[in-house]
Design a protein around this motif. Structure first.
Motif, PDB file in Angstrom:
ATOM      1  N   PRO A  50      67.725  27.616  48.798  1.00  0.00           N
ATOM      2  CA  PRO A  50      67.994  26.802  49.990  1.00  0.00           C
ATOM      3  C   PRO A  50      69.445  26.983  50.445  1.00  0.00           C
ATOM      4  CG  PRO A  50      67.066  25.465  48.203  1.00  0.00           C
ATOM      5  CD  PRO A  50      67.342  26.815  47.636  1.00  0.00           C
ATOM      6  N   GLU A  51      69.656  26.934  51.759  1.00  0.00           N
ATOM      7  CA  GLU A  51      71.024  27.014  52.276  1.00  0.00           C
ATOM      8  C   GLU A  51      71.872  25.907  51.657  1.00  0.00           C
ATOM      9  OE1 GLU A  51      72.195  27.531  56.578  1.00  0.00           O
ATOM     10  OE2 GLU A  51      70.059  28.084  56.642  1.00  0.00           O
ATOM     11  N   ASN A  52      73.126  26.210  51.444  1.00  0.00           N
ATOM     12  CA  ASN A  52      74.084  25.244  50.893  1.00  0.00           C
ATOM     13  C   ASN A  52      73.858  24.912  49.427  1.00  0.00           C
ATOM     14  OD1 ASN A  52      75.307  24.978  53.441  1.00  0.00           O
ATOM     15  ND2 ASN A  52      73.759  23.476  54.034  1.00  0.00           N
ATOM     16  N   ASP A  53      72.870  25.558  48.786  1.00  0.00           N
ATOM     17  CA  ASP A  53      72.681  25.359  47.353  1.00  0.00           C
ATOM     18  C   ASP A  53      73.946  25.842  46.635  1.00  0.00           C
ATOM     19  OD1 ASP A  53      71.833  25.825  44.569  1.00  0.00           O
ATOM     20  OD2 ASP A  53      69.819  25.433  45.348  1.00  0.00           O
ATOM     21  N   ARG A  54      74.420  25.048  45.696  1.00  0.00           N
ATOM     22  CA  ARG A  54      75.666  25.433  45.026  1.00  0.00           C
ATOM     23  C   ARG A  54      75.525  26.729  44.244  1.00  0.00           C
ATOM     24  NH1 ARG A  54      78.964  20.949  41.824  1.00  0.00           N
ATOM     25  NH2 ARG A  54      80.159  22.808  41.296  1.00  0.00           N
ATOM     26  N   LEU A  56      74.359  29.334  45.285  1.00  0.00           N
ATOM     27  CA  LEU A  56      74.721  30.446  46.176  1.00  0.00           C
ATOM     28  C   LEU A  56      76.202  30.796  46.060  1.00  0.00           C
ATOM     29  CD1 LEU A  56      72.748  29.568  49.429  1.00  0.00           C
ATOM     30  CD2 LEU A  56      72.392  31.579  47.974  1.00  0.00           C
ATOM     31  N   HIS A  57      77.035  29.786  45.816  1.00  0.00           N
ATOM     32  CA  HIS A  57      78.463  30.064  45.649  1.00  0.00           C
ATOM     33  C   HIS A  57      78.689  31.029  44.497  1.00  0.00           C
ATOM     34  CE1 HIS A  57      79.962  26.947  48.394  1.00  0.00           C
ATOM     35  NE2 HIS A  57      78.995  26.193  47.930  1.00  0.00           N
ATOM     36  N   ALA A  58      77.943  30.797  43.420  1.00  0.00           N
ATOM     37  CA  ALA A  58      78.123  31.631  42.226  1.00  0.00           C
ATOM     38  C   ALA A  58      77.769  33.079  42.521  1.00  0.00           C
ATOM     39  CB  ALA A  58      77.261  31.100  41.089  1.00  0.00           C
ATOM     40  N   ILE A  59      76.733  33.293  43.337  1.00  0.00           N
ATOM     41  CA  ILE A  59      76.318  34.671  43.614  1.00  0.00           C
ATOM     42  C   ILE A  59      77.259  35.318  44.617  1.00  0.00           C
ATOM     43  CG2 ILE A  59      74.379  36.146  44.208  1.00  0.00           C
ATOM     44  CD1 ILE A  59      72.562  33.784  43.962  1.00  0.00           C
ATOM     45  N   HIS A  60      77.548  34.587  45.696  1.00  0.00           N
ATOM     46  CA  HIS A  60      78.274  35.217  46.804  1.00  0.00           C
ATOM     47  C   HIS A  60      79.749  35.438  46.507  1.00  0.00           C
ATOM     48  CE1 HIS A  60      75.024  33.818  49.855  1.00  0.00           C
ATOM     49  NE2 HIS A  60      74.643  34.847  49.130  1.00  0.00           N
ATOM     50  N   ALA A  61      80.328  34.602  45.710  1.00  0.00           N
ATOM     51  CA  ALA A  61      81.772  34.712  45.497  1.00  0.00           C
ATOM     52  C   ALA A  61      82.101  35.468  44.208  1.00  0.00           C
ATOM     53  CB  ALA A  61      82.385  33.327  45.484  1.00  0.00           C
ATOM     54  N   ASN A  62      81.130  36.237  43.735  1.00  0.00           N
ATOM     55  CA  ASN A  62      81.361  37.008  42.503  1.00  0.00           C
ATOM     56  C   ASN A  62      81.631  36.135  41.279  1.00  0.00           C
ATOM     57  OD1 ASN A  62      80.926  39.686  43.113  1.00  0.00           O
ATOM     58  ND2 ASN A  62      82.969  39.941  44.004  1.00  0.00           N
ATOM     59  N   ASP A  72      79.267  26.401  39.081  1.00  0.00           N
ATOM     60  CA  ASP A  72      78.271  26.927  40.026  1.00  0.00           C
ATOM     61  C   ASP A  72      77.340  27.925  39.346  1.00  0.00           C
ATOM     62  OD1 ASP A  72      79.346  25.411  42.037  1.00  0.00           O
ATOM     63  OD2 ASP A  72      80.542  27.028  42.900  1.00  0.00           O
ATOM     64  N   THR A  73      77.890  28.713  38.418  1.00  0.00           N
ATOM     65  CA  THR A  73      77.041  29.676  37.715  1.00  0.00           C
ATOM     66  C   THR A  73      76.042  28.946  36.819  1.00  0.00           C
ATOM     67  OG1 THR A  73      78.763  31.363  37.769  1.00  0.00           O
ATOM     68  CG2 THR A  73      77.023  31.668  36.146  1.00  0.00           C
ATOM     69  N   VAL A  74      76.481  27.865  36.215  1.00  0.00           N
ATOM     70  CA  VAL A  74      75.556  27.076  35.382  1.00  0.00           C
ATOM     71  C   VAL A  74      74.394  26.567  36.245  1.00  0.00           C
ATOM     72  CG1 VAL A  74      75.332  24.951  34.028  1.00  0.00           C
ATOM     73  CG2 VAL A  74      77.302  26.461  33.678  1.00  0.00           C
ATOM     74  N   ILE A  75      74.704  26.146  37.467  1.00  0.00           N
ATOM     75  CA  ILE A  75      73.644  25.694  38.386  1.00  0.00           C
ATOM     76  C   ILE A  75      72.717  26.869  38.729  1.00  0.00           C
ATOM     77  CG2 ILE A  75      73.218  24.841  40.736  1.00  0.00           C
ATOM     78  CD1 ILE A  75      75.825  23.168  40.374  1.00  0.00           C
TER      79      ILE A  75
END
Ligand SMILES: [Zn+2]
Length: 260
Positions: A50-54, A56-62, A72-75
């Motif tokens: 889903p958009e804004n899922d935390r 996503l931060h882990a994937i997109h920001a390396n 964020d990676t734990v999520i």
């Protein structure tokens, strides 16, 4: 009719074109697994987080490459584990190898994926680490079930990067390049890539090579013309990724089930 497969599609690329590009490439890969496969989305669902899922931060920001894992990676690990535990649940994770094909063994990204993501998801499935968002889904799986779930965590890992696959759409690439500049050097390169489909896997940073013309501006368009079968036949990183998908018997079974 319920879906036979629900595939969570994750890509480390951000931006508007990244998810549709991945989904297109994935669909082309799935067609190579089962001849005549019915990819009707009511049967085979391919969906992003889903958009804004935390996560996503882990994937997109390396962030996913950082050790120890960030919050964020734990999520993200929890989201992957949750999907893998669902009936018909699969996860396809795209990350760039950041190496040419002949140097793929030295890919840090591949090593980090196994060490941080796959092992992290394994720990979640084993009931260690942070609990999933919904405590009712806290796993109590046998060792065999954990490994079966992990087998449904699949990767697309292009050498050097996703553009190494997308630029294989040479008929579409050529006018996009030459429309920006009359580069004889690029014209020659594209002609060579069209003749020998193994070559792009040996190009270091193709997106940088084409940064003045195509770069990653047209990824979604190029994906729509991806010559999957020809690139698969070249037996480089796309072939490697397709064969990995093919080795997932649960996926092949889900795709093979006749439409009803
Ligand atoms: Zn060019």
């Amino acid at each position: 009719m319920s879906a036979r497969a629900r595939i969570l599609a994750l890509t480390e690329d951000s931006g508007r074109q990244a998810q549709p590009t991945l989904q297109r490439i994935l669909r082309e890969a799935l067609k190579l697994l089962v001849v005549g496969v019915d990819l009707n989305p009511t049967r085979i669902r391919i969906e992003p987080l889903p958009e804004n899922d935390r996560a996503l931060h882990a994937i997109h920001a390396n962030q996913w490459k950082a050790h120890p894992p960030t919050r964020d990676t734990v999520i993200l690990l929890g989201a992957i584990a949750t999907r893998l535990m669902e009936p018909g649940g699969f996860v396809v994770f795209h990350f760039d190898t950041d190496r040419v094909w002949s140097k793929r063994e030295s890919s840090e990204n591949r090593q980090k994926f196994e060490a941080i993501i796959r092992n992290g998801v394994r720990r979640v499935l084993q009931g260690e680490g942070a609990p999933p968002v919904n405590p009712r889904t806290r796993p109590s799986l046998t060792a065999t079930q954990v490994e079966a779930a992990l087998n449904r965590l699949l990767i697309l890992s292009p050498c050097y990067s996703i553009e190494s696959w997308l630029y294989q759409a040479t008929n579409e690439l050529h006018p996009l390049c030459q429309g920006r500049h009359a580069s004889q050097e690029h014209e020659q390169l594209i002609a060579e890539w069209a003749i020998d489909r193994t070559r792009l896997d040996e190009v270091h940073q193709p997106k940088v090579m084409m940064e003045k013309c195509v770069a990653d501006h047209h990824n979604e368009t190029l994906a729509q013309s991806f010559p999957a079968e020809d690139v698969w036949l070249a037996e480089r990183s796309f072939h490697e990724s397709v064969e990995r998908l093919k080795a997932c018997t649960a996926l092949v079974e889900a795709l093979s089930h006749p439409a009803s």
